[in-house]
Design an enzyme around this catalytic site. Structure first.
Site, PDB file in Angstrom:
ATOM      1  N   THR A 158       0.836  -1.212   0.000  1.00  0.00           N
ATOM      2  CA  THR A 158       0.000   0.000   0.000  1.00  0.00           C
ATOM      3  C   THR A 158       0.866   1.256   0.000  1.00  0.00           C
ATOM      4  OG1 THR A 158      -1.769  -1.143   1.206  1.00  0.00           O
ATOM      5  CG2 THR A 158      -1.709   1.259   1.380  1.00  0.00           C
ATOM      6  N   THR A 194       4.131   4.731  -3.626  1.00  0.00           N
ATOM      7  CA  THR A 194       5.161   4.051  -4.419  1.00  0.00           C
ATOM      8  C   THR A 194       4.591   2.762  -5.002  1.00  0.00           C
ATOM      9  OG1 THR A 194       6.790   4.928  -2.849  1.00  0.00           O
ATOM     10  CG2 THR A 194       7.570   3.288  -4.438  1.00  0.00           C
ATOM     11  N   ALA A 248       7.825   1.630   2.138  1.00  0.00           N
ATOM     12  CA  ALA A 248       8.154   1.801   3.551  1.00  0.00           C
ATOM     13  C   ALA A 248       8.208   3.284   3.873  1.00  0.00           C
ATOM     14  CB  ALA A 248       9.499   1.162   3.883  1.00  0.00           C
ATOM     15  N   LYS A 269       6.837   0.914   8.849  1.00  0.00           N
ATOM     16  CA  LYS A 269       5.728   0.980   7.904  1.00  0.00           C
ATOM     17  C   LYS A 269       4.457   1.359   8.639  1.00  0.00           C
ATOM     18  CE  LYS A 269       5.204  -2.239   4.871  1.00  0.00           C
ATOM     19  NZ  LYS A 269       4.875  -1.123   3.913  1.00  0.00           N
ATOM     20  N   GLY A 270       3.402   1.671   7.845  1.00  0.00           N
ATOM     21  CA  GLY A 270       2.131   1.981   8.475  1.00  0.00           C
ATOM     22  C   GLY A 270       1.686   3.419   8.305  1.00  0.00           C
ATOM     23  N   GLY A 274       0.483   4.631   5.803  1.00  0.00           N
ATOM     24  CA  GLY A 274      -0.794   4.560   5.097  1.00  0.00           C
ATOM     25  C   GLY A 274      -1.869   3.833   5.880  1.00  0.00           C
ATOM     26  N   GLU A 310      -0.283  -5.666   5.723  1.00  0.00           N
ATOM     27  CA  GLU A 310       1.050  -5.675   5.102  1.00  0.00           C
ATOM     28  C   GLU A 310       1.965  -6.651   5.830  1.00  0.00           C
ATOM     29  OE1 GLU A 310       1.958  -1.533   5.553  1.00  0.00           O
ATOM     30  OE2 GLU A 310       1.384  -1.069   3.483  1.00  0.00           O
TER      31      GLU A 310
END
Ligand code: DER
Length: 217
Positions: free
Chosen positions: A28, A31, A83, A94-95, A97, A103
């Site tokens: 997600t 990118t 990332a 991460k996270g 989003g 993920e």
């Protein structure tokens, strides 16, 4: 803009990891969105996709790429995801989003986790980016108190509910010199669903787009 161009460059290189007739894991973020857009010309090679968010699922469906539930896939040869930060050991935050749980689940299953990122994500020490922690709503305040004990400064991501119906605390001011230990410590806090440290299971490859070209780790 410049950063978006770098994201596209990284996404282009990730196409080499496509395995014909295989299921592919899709992460997600902006990118990854560049990567999904590139799949339009390669979708005949993909058996199906496993997606880490409703947002990515929608984007894949617009390309008529079949999206299946992870439980229908016995293996995921390759997982492509972005990332928010990566250190030099390919341990990630991460996270950003808000999709960190799905993920992390797909990354746990995937044989090869390929991280695609622009140069702004590559850091010596993780923690300038606030660490996302997904929390069961009723436990939010208690988890926040526990995160303060770990030296963090948690902020409630107000108005945001994850695809799993949980909430997110973004934890500031952590200087993460031992990512695997902190990941385990946060996992132990009752009420935490997932934290955004991908250190116990880091990326296997990093495609980093920089002003001086693509660097691969
Ligand atoms: O939320 C996430 O983990 C995303 O992968 C995020 O970390 C990367 O988002 P970006 O590609 O939009 O910077």
């Amino acid at each position: 803009d410049k950063q978006h161009q770098l994201k596209i460059e990284a996404a282009k290189v990730a196409l080499k990891y496509l395995q014909d007739g295989e299921i592919i894991g899709i992460g997600t973020g902006s990118t990854v969105n560049c990567f999904i857009d590139l799949l339009a010309d390669h979708k005949h090679r993909i058996k199906a996709a496993v997606s880490s968010s409703e947002a990515s699922t929608e984007r894949l469906k617009k390309l008529n790429i079949e999206v299946i539930d992870l439980n229908e896939a016995d293996e995921i040869p390759v997982y492509i995801d972005g990332a928010d930060e990566t250190n030099h050991q390919l341990e990630l935050i991460k996270g950003g989003g808000g999709a960190l749980t799905r993920e992390k689940v797909i990354a746990a299953v995937a044989q090869k986790f390929v991280c695609i990122a622009d140069q702004s994500k590559y850091v010596e020490t993780l923690g300038k980016f606030p660490l996302p922690v997904e929390v069961v709503p009723m436990a939010r305040s208690q988890v926040a108190r526990e995160l303060v004990k770990l030296g963090g400064d948690p902020a409630y991501r107000t108005g945001f509910v994850t695809d799993n119906g949980n909430v997110i605390l973004d934890v500031y001011n952590l200087e993460i010199t031992q990512p695997q230990i902190l990941e385990s410590e946060i996992n132990q806090i009752t009420g935490v669903v997932t934290n955004g440290l991908f250190a116990r299971r880091p990326a296997d490859h990093l495609i980093l787009a920089t002003d001086s070209g693509i660097k691969e780790y």
